[in-house]
Write a protein that holds these residues in place. Sequence first.
Motif, short mmCIF file in Angstrom:
data_model
loop_
_atom_site.label_atom_id
_atom_site.label_comp_id
_atom_site.label_asym_id
_atom_site.label_seq_id
_atom_site.Cartn_x
_atom_site.Cartn_y
_atom_site.Cartn_z
N ASN A 150 0.81 -1.23 0.00
CA ASN A 150 0.00 0.00 0.00
C ASN A 150 0.84 1.27 0.00
N ALA A 152 3.52 1.70 -1.81
CA ALA A 152 3.79 1.94 -3.24
C ALA A 152 2.58 2.60 -3.90
N GLU A 204 -7.53 0.77 -1.64
CA GLU A 204 -6.40 1.58 -2.10
C GLU A 204 -6.14 1.35 -3.59
N GLY A 310 9.38 -1.76 2.61
CA GLY A 310 9.34 -2.04 4.03
C GLY A 310 10.32 -1.19 4.83
N TRP A 345 4.93 -1.51 15.35
CA TRP A 345 5.94 -1.92 14.37
C TRP A 345 7.28 -2.20 15.02
P1 NAP Z 1 4.30 -4.32 2.40
O1 NAP Z 1 2.82 -4.39 2.30
O2 NAP Z 1 4.99 -5.33 3.23
O3 NAP Z 1 4.90 -4.35 0.92
C1 NAP Z 1 6.27 -4.37 0.69
C2 NAP Z 1 6.52 -4.78 -0.75
O4 NAP Z 1 7.91 -4.67 -1.00
C3 NAP Z 1 6.13 -6.22 -1.06
O5 NAP Z 1 5.45 -6.24 -2.30
C4 NAP Z 1 7.49 -6.94 -1.18
O6 NAP Z 1 7.50 -7.99 -2.09
C5 NAP Z 1 8.33 -5.81 -1.72
N1 NAP Z 1 9.76 -6.02 -1.52
C6 NAP Z 1 10.41 -6.26 -0.36
N2 NAP Z 1 11.74 -6.38 -0.57
C7 NAP Z 1 11.92 -6.21 -1.91
C8 NAP Z 1 13.05 -6.21 -2.76
N3 NAP Z 1 14.27 -6.41 -2.28
N4 NAP Z 1 12.86 -6.00 -4.09
C9 NAP Z 1 11.63 -5.79 -4.58
N5 NAP Z 1 10.52 -5.77 -3.83
C10 NAP Z 1 10.65 -5.98 -2.50
O7 NAP Z 1 4.79 -2.92 3.00
P2 NAP Z 1 4.37 -1.41 2.77
O8 NAP Z 1 3.75 -1.16 1.47
O9 NAP Z 1 5.61 -0.66 3.17
O10 NAP Z 1 3.26 -1.17 3.90
C11 NAP Z 1 3.57 -1.34 5.29
C12 NAP Z 1 2.28 -1.58 6.06
O11 NAP Z 1 1.50 -0.37 6.11
C13 NAP Z 1 1.40 -2.62 5.39
O12 NAP Z 1 0.75 -3.39 6.36
C14 NAP Z 1 0.39 -1.77 4.63
O13 NAP Z 1 -0.84 -2.40 4.35
C15 NAP Z 1 0.22 -0.61 5.61
N6 NAP Z 1 -0.28 0.58 4.88
C16 NAP Z 1 -1.62 0.73 4.82
C17 NAP Z 1 -2.15 1.80 4.12
C18 NAP Z 1 -3.63 1.98 4.05
O14 NAP Z 1 -4.36 1.22 4.67
N7 NAP Z 1 -4.12 2.95 3.32
C19 NAP Z 1 -1.31 2.70 3.47
C20 NAP Z 1 0.07 2.50 3.55
C21 NAP Z 1 0.57 1.42 4.26
P3 NAP Z 1 7.39 -9.52 -1.61
O15 NAP Z 1 5.96 -9.70 -1.25
O16 NAP Z 1 7.84 -10.29 -2.77
O17 NAP Z 1 8.30 -9.65 -0.40
#
Ligand code: NAP
Length: 432
Positions: A150, A152, A204, A310, A345
């Motif tokens: 999310n 991204a 989203e 992340g 976190w």
């Molecule tokens: P996330 O949901 O864990 O996504 C991280 C992404 O990075 C995954 O697709 C992962 O792919 C990829 N990734 C990790 N290492 C990589 C690498 N070396 N090369 C390429 N891709 C890589 O984390 P996030 O987007 O930072 O969000 C963090 C938390 O906040 C999540 O729980 C999210 O739902 C929440 N959030 C919520 C909202 C909302 O509700 N509106 C908004 C923002 C964030 P793989 O799956 O292949 O590991």
Amino acid sequence: MLSVAIVGSGPAGFYTAEALLKARAGDVAVDVIDRLPTPFGLVRSGVAPDHQSLKAVARRFDATSRTTGVRFVGNVEVGEALSITELRQLYHAVVLATGAPHDRRLGIPGEDLPGVIGSAAFVGWYNGHPDFAQVQPPLAGPALVVGNGNVAIDVARILLKTPAELAASDIADHAAQALACSRVERVSIIGRRGPHQVSFSPKELGEMGELERARPRVDLNDFPPLAEDAGLEPGLRKVVGLLRGFGEGRLHDARERELRFLFWSRPKAVEGAGRIERLVVERTRLEGGRLVETGDEQALVCRLLVTCIGYRTSPVAGVPYDDTAGRFLADEEGRIAPGLYAVGWARRGPTGTIGTNRRDGFGVADRILAEAAAEERPGGAGLDALLLERDRCPVTYEAWERIDAAETARARQGAPREKLVEWKALLAAARG
Ligand code: NAP
């Protein structure tokens, strides 16, 4: 009187404070300490500025802050103004609710070239975090966003929205101005795995189909056969359905900007002379659940690369830390050592929604109540004495309210606030 210091004033910290107050009203004193002069952590500087409804939870934390027994102690960095050992001597319990403010790294050559920006810095920039006000993302060519979560989606959406679409947001003025002149005509969101492995939420992702001037596109060849969607968990099935929709029809859509979802592309190297010019990705596929590379490489031209892969928690001297996971070494209930806990976190890593921290906070509060030592501790009075001795000037909740009033007063028409983005300006407004 039970005295508890919570380090970090984001959702995890405030839910913990709320839980302690609910359980021991009148018999607990909670200090919520933050290095910033402003409270609410990611609600202020992480949640996207155009998602104001998600920020409504700040009203709940505001109510907690006004409850007798709770103090906000801003502008105090634990590890700098005072050590964790000192804090543990002052309070019955110390809870680390410091979140995960540092970006994970891709670990590929060229990652440090100008134009490669982690999401903590990019999101901090558009959200007016004082540490990132000086970031100047290059907004004059194709942009790549790595990650299929999310964050991204947030980053790509902010890059593509029109000024009118951001008018009712609390985006920082410097970012609004830069984005209004942006010449980023194409944003590509890059996943190292496929559509069935994304972490987007349906709401989203759905917004990406409704952008005024950008049209999402996917390559349907990247998808497994349609029949395989049936086995997905309902939320993910909806997400995959939305993604498939982006690949169908709309051939004559005249929107001027483009949002591409590129799957099965693992970043291999960042290249460029003095700044990023290309990201080299290698095509991947899943074999028996394992991601394998195919040797098929492609160079994607870009001026800006935002990594949304992340986050990691900041280590604190004297606190056990899991370097691989990038968070404190705590047990499932958040205990690190006697009287020392982690929540949110900082305990479980960067996953879940704001609401996930409620369960966490209430869980750790129960644990504190069950384990706290009986003898008296100096608590907040001891902290105040120490800070005074060190010539530190904390920002109280009343002082934060002065910042809040100043920001509200200078809001653009239709926007909830115009954030102060410089430390000096924040501290001046706090003093009134
Ligand atoms: P996330 O949901 O864990 O996504 C991280 C992404 O990075 C995954 O697709 C992962 O792919 C990829 N990734 C990790 N290492 C990589 C690498 N070396 N090369 C390429 N891709 C890589 O984390 P996030 O987007 O930072 O969000 C963090 C938390 O906040 C999540 O729980 C999210 O739902 C929440 N959030 C919520 C909202 C909302 O509700 N509106 C908004 C923002 C964030 P793989 O799956 O292949 O590991």
